[in-house]
Design a protein around this motif. Structure first.
Motif, mmCIF file in Angstrom:
data_model
loop_
_atom_site.group_PDB
_atom_site.id
_atom_site.type_symbol
_atom_site.label_atom_id
_atom_site.label_comp_id
_atom_site.label_asym_id
_atom_site.label_seq_id
_atom_site.Cartn_x
_atom_site.Cartn_y
_atom_site.Cartn_z
ATOM 1 N N VAL A 162 0.831 -1.210 0.000
ATOM 2 C CA VAL A 162 0.000 0.000 0.000
ATOM 3 C C VAL A 162 0.864 1.258 0.000
ATOM 4 C CG1 VAL A 162 -1.688 1.321 1.334
ATOM 5 C CG2 VAL A 162 -1.984 -1.139 1.044
ATOM 6 N N ALA A 163 1.961 1.232 0.775
ATOM 7 C CA ALA A 163 2.866 2.383 0.806
ATOM 8 C C ALA A 163 3.499 2.607 -0.560
ATOM 9 C CB ALA A 163 3.943 2.178 1.865
ATOM 10 N N THR A 164 3.811 1.523 -1.258
ATOM 11 C CA THR A 164 4.371 1.647 -2.610
ATOM 12 C C THR A 164 3.359 2.261 -3.563
ATOM 13 O OG1 THR A 164 5.786 -0.285 -2.254
ATOM 14 C CG2 THR A 164 5.430 0.401 -4.528
ATOM 15 N N ILE A 165 2.108 1.784 -3.510
ATOM 16 C CA ILE A 165 1.064 2.332 -4.382
ATOM 17 C C ILE A 165 0.829 3.814 -4.072
ATOM 18 C CG2 ILE A 165 -1.370 2.189 -5.027
ATOM 19 C CD1 ILE A 165 -1.196 -0.831 -4.356
ATOM 20 N N ALA A 166 0.788 4.144 -2.775
ATOM 21 C CA ALA A 166 0.590 5.545 -2.384
ATOM 22 C C ALA A 166 1.745 6.415 -2.868
ATOM 23 C CB ALA A 166 0.457 5.645 -0.862
ATOM 24 N N THR A 167 2.966 5.914 -2.724
ATOM 25 C CA THR A 167 4.137 6.670 -3.180
ATOM 26 C C THR A 167 4.106 6.838 -4.693
ATOM 27 O OG1 THR A 167 5.417 5.744 -1.343
ATOM 28 C CG2 THR A 167 6.659 6.780 -3.118
ATOM 29 N N ALA A 168 3.700 5.778 -5.409
ATOM 30 C CA ALA A 168 3.579 5.873 -6.867
ATOM 31 C C ALA A 168 2.537 6.921 -7.249
ATOM 32 C CB ALA A 168 3.216 4.513 -7.457
ATOM 33 N N GLY A 169 1.432 6.997 -6.480
ATOM 34 C CA GLY A 169 0.414 8.005 -6.743
ATOM 35 C C GLY A 169 0.941 9.415 -6.532
ATOM 36 N N ILE A 170 1.659 9.612 -5.434
ATOM 37 C CA ILE A 170 2.258 10.929 -5.173
ATOM 38 C C ILE A 170 3.249 11.276 -6.272
ATOM 39 C CG2 ILE A 170 3.745 12.219 -3.594
ATOM 40 C CD1 ILE A 170 2.442 10.570 -1.309
ATOM 41 N N TRP A 171 4.057 10.292 -6.670
ATOM 42 C CA TRP A 171 5.038 10.517 -7.728
ATOM 43 C C TRP A 171 4.350 10.886 -9.047
ATOM 44 C CZ3 TRP A 171 9.638 12.055 -8.165
ATOM 45 C CH2 TRP A 171 10.419 11.805 -9.294
ATOM 46 N N ALA A 172 3.211 10.270 -9.346
ATOM 47 C CA ALA A 172 2.469 10.608 -10.564
ATOM 48 C C ALA A 172 1.979 12.053 -10.518
ATOM 49 C CB ALA A 172 1.296 9.649 -10.745
ATOM 50 N N VAL A 173 1.513 12.494 -9.344
ATOM 51 C CA VAL A 173 1.058 13.883 -9.200
ATOM 52 C C VAL A 173 2.226 14.842 -9.380
ATOM 53 C CG1 VAL A 173 0.116 15.564 -7.574
ATOM 54 C CG2 VAL A 173 -0.911 13.294 -7.738
ATOM 55 N N VAL A 174 3.376 14.490 -8.799
ATOM 56 C CA VAL A 174 4.571 15.338 -8.947
ATOM 57 C C VAL A 174 4.974 15.424 -10.419
ATOM 58 C CG1 VAL A 174 7.038 15.509 -8.414
ATOM 59 C CG2 VAL A 174 5.409 14.935 -6.605
ATOM 60 N N GLN A 175 4.927 14.298 -11.123
ATOM 61 C CA GLN A 175 5.258 14.307 -12.550
ATOM 62 C C GLN A 175 4.258 15.152 -13.348
ATOM 63 O OE1 GLN A 175 5.366 9.970 -13.017
ATOM 64 N NE2 GLN A 175 7.477 10.169 -13.707
ATOM 65 N N LEU B 43 2.529 17.711 -12.227
ATOM 66 C CA LEU B 43 2.828 19.121 -11.941
ATOM 67 C C LEU B 43 4.072 19.579 -12.691
ATOM 68 C CD1 LEU B 43 2.104 19.229 -8.098
ATOM 69 C CD2 LEU B 43 0.746 20.284 -9.915
ATOM 70 N N SER B 44 5.064 18.693 -12.788
ATOM 71 C CA SER B 44 6.268 19.026 -13.550
ATOM 72 C C SER B 44 5.941 19.233 -15.026
ATOM 73 C CB SER B 44 7.312 17.910 -13.389
ATOM 74 O OG SER B 44 8.441 18.162 -14.197
ATOM 75 N N ASP B 45 5.103 18.361 -15.572
ATOM 76 C CA ASP B 45 4.692 18.515 -16.976
ATOM 77 C C ASP B 45 3.927 19.816 -17.181
ATOM 78 O OD1 ASP B 45 5.826 16.074 -17.458
ATOM 79 O OD2 ASP B 45 3.934 14.988 -17.696
ATOM 80 N N PHE C 38 6.679 13.716 -18.790
ATOM 81 C CA PHE C 38 6.760 12.437 -18.087
ATOM 82 C C PHE C 38 5.519 11.580 -18.319
ATOM 83 C CE2 PHE C 38 9.635 15.005 -15.349
ATOM 84 C CZ PHE C 38 10.780 14.250 -15.529
ATOM 85 N N LEU C 39 4.345 12.202 -18.273
ATOM 86 C CA LEU C 39 3.089 11.459 -18.413
ATOM 87 C C LEU C 39 2.580 11.608 -19.843
ATOM 88 C CD1 LEU C 39 1.375 12.450 -15.045
ATOM 89 C CD2 LEU C 39 2.793 10.463 -15.549
ATOM 90 N N ARG C 40 2.729 10.519 -20.609
ATOM 91 C CA ARG C 40 2.363 10.596 -22.024
ATOM 92 C C ARG C 40 0.943 10.125 -22.301
ATOM 93 N NH1 ARG C 40 7.910 8.863 -22.421
ATOM 94 N NH2 ARG C 40 9.161 10.595 -23.204
ATOM 95 N N SER C 41 0.424 9.214 -21.460
ATOM 96 C CA SER C 41 -0.946 8.734 -21.675
ATOM 97 C C SER C 41 -1.468 8.117 -20.386
ATOM 98 C CB SER C 41 -0.973 7.692 -22.800
ATOM 99 O OG SER C 41 -0.360 6.486 -22.377
ATOM 100 N N GLU C 42 -2.799 8.109 -20.252
ATOM 101 C CA GLU C 42 -3.424 7.489 -19.088
ATOM 102 C C GLU C 42 -3.212 5.979 -19.090
ATOM 103 O OE1 GLU C 42 -7.493 8.583 -18.870
ATOM 104 O OE2 GLU C 42 -7.085 10.714 -18.577
ATOM 105 N N HIS C 43 -3.209 5.388 -20.279
ATOM 106 C CA HIS C 43 -2.993 3.940 -20.404
ATOM 107 C C HIS C 43 -1.628 3.559 -19.819
ATOM 108 C CE1 HIS C 43 -3.282 -0.075 -22.161
ATOM 109 N NE2 HIS C 43 -2.033 0.086 -22.585
ATOM 110 N N ARG C 44 -0.619 4.292 -20.197
ATOM 111 C CA ARG C 44 0.725 4.012 -19.685
ATOM 112 C C ARG C 44 0.798 4.256 -18.189
ATOM 113 N NH1 ARG C 44 6.370 6.512 -22.104
ATOM 114 N NH2 ARG C 44 7.683 5.973 -20.318
ATOM 115 N N LEU C 45 0.106 5.292 -17.715
ATOM 116 C CA LEU C 45 0.108 5.592 -16.284
ATOM 117 C C LEU C 45 -0.517 4.455 -15.482
ATOM 118 C CD1 LEU C 45 0.624 7.585 -13.958
ATOM 119 C CD2 LEU C 45 -1.624 8.589 -14.436
ATOM 120 N N MET C 46 -1.600 3.872 -16.005
ATOM 121 C CA MET C 46 -2.241 2.754 -15.304
ATOM 122 C C MET C 46 -1.317 1.539 -15.238
ATOM 123 S SD MET C 46 -5.052 3.845 -14.123
ATOM 124 C CE MET C 46 -4.204 5.418 -13.927
ATOM 125 N N TRP C 47 -0.582 1.273 -16.328
ATOM 126 C CA TRP C 47 0.374 0.168 -16.298
ATOM 127 C C TRP C 47 1.532 0.465 -15.344
ATOM 128 C CZ3 TRP C 47 -0.476 -4.572 -17.198
ATOM 129 C CH2 TRP C 47 -1.412 -4.957 -18.151
#
Length: 201
Positions: A130-143, A145-147, A154-163
């Motif tokens: 769960v901590a890994t999933i939560a950290t991955a979620g925070i990291w996705a938000v940071v990416q 915001l960076s974009d 960093f985030l090219r598509s929702e499909h890739r983000l889900m994988w």
């Protein structure tokens, strides 16, 4: 002082463990500096955050020998180095998942060693996942915001983000098994801490 026992203990002395830990923290600081010089502020911040998180026990106890087991920091440091040196997009993404899982593992080991928190076997594994999933979620938000504000991609598509989340979950499960099997059952991590902390672990 090292304590004898029948289980595996690669480093049974708190000073040796602390020395290795501080060397790995210095390595993370160097990687963060190199990433800043390369203009990759996102990964520079991530490496610096891992280094700062690793220093929490030493700062909190005001004792340089109170450090995480060096293996935990090595697990966190090597993916970050791999990400810094990676040339292929796929390799870079794999090291990202490993880094996120290692960050969750650091939190789990710090809770286990330096707080009164007690976790049974299945919850220990679940917590790391769960901590890994939560950290991955925070990291996705940071990416994201960076974009949005720094013009990165960093985030090219929702499909890739889900994988990415699926991969982070799988690697988080592996990290949970490592935490339960190695750090809680196999390695005598209490011998790497000063006596007043090590006796309770």
């Amino acid at each position: 002082m090292a304590r004898s026992g029948g289980t595996l203990d690669l480093v049974g002395n708190e000073r040796v463990n602390a020395g290795l830990g501080w060397a790995l923290v210095a390595f993370l600081a160097l990687v963060a500096t190199e990433e800043i010089l390369d203009g990759d502020l996102l990964w520079a911040g991530f490496a610096a955050f891992v280094a700062a998180l690793a220093l929490v026990p030493a700062v909190g106890h005001r004792d340089w020998t109170v450090m995480l087991p060096w293996e935990v920091l090595a697990l966190a440091a090597f993916p970050i180095l791999g990400r810094a040196l990676a040339t292929l997009s796929y390799t870079s993404r794999v090291t990202t998942y490993l880094s996120v899982a290692a960050l969750a593992l650091i939190v789990a080991v710090e809770l286990h060693l330096f707080t009164p928190v007690e976790m049974n076997h299945w919850f220990a594994v679940l917590f790391v996942v769960v901590a890994t999933i939560a950290t991955a979620g925070i990291w996705a938000v940071v990416q994201w915001l960076s974009d949005l504000y720094l013009g990165t991609a960093f985030l090219r598509s929702e499909h890739r983000l889900m994988w990415d989340f699926v991969a982070a979950t799988v690697i988080g499960g592996m990290a949970g098994v490592v935490f339960e099997w190695y750090f809680r059952r196999f390695a005598r991590v209490g011998t790497r801490l000063p006596d007043e902390l090590g006796e309770s672990r």
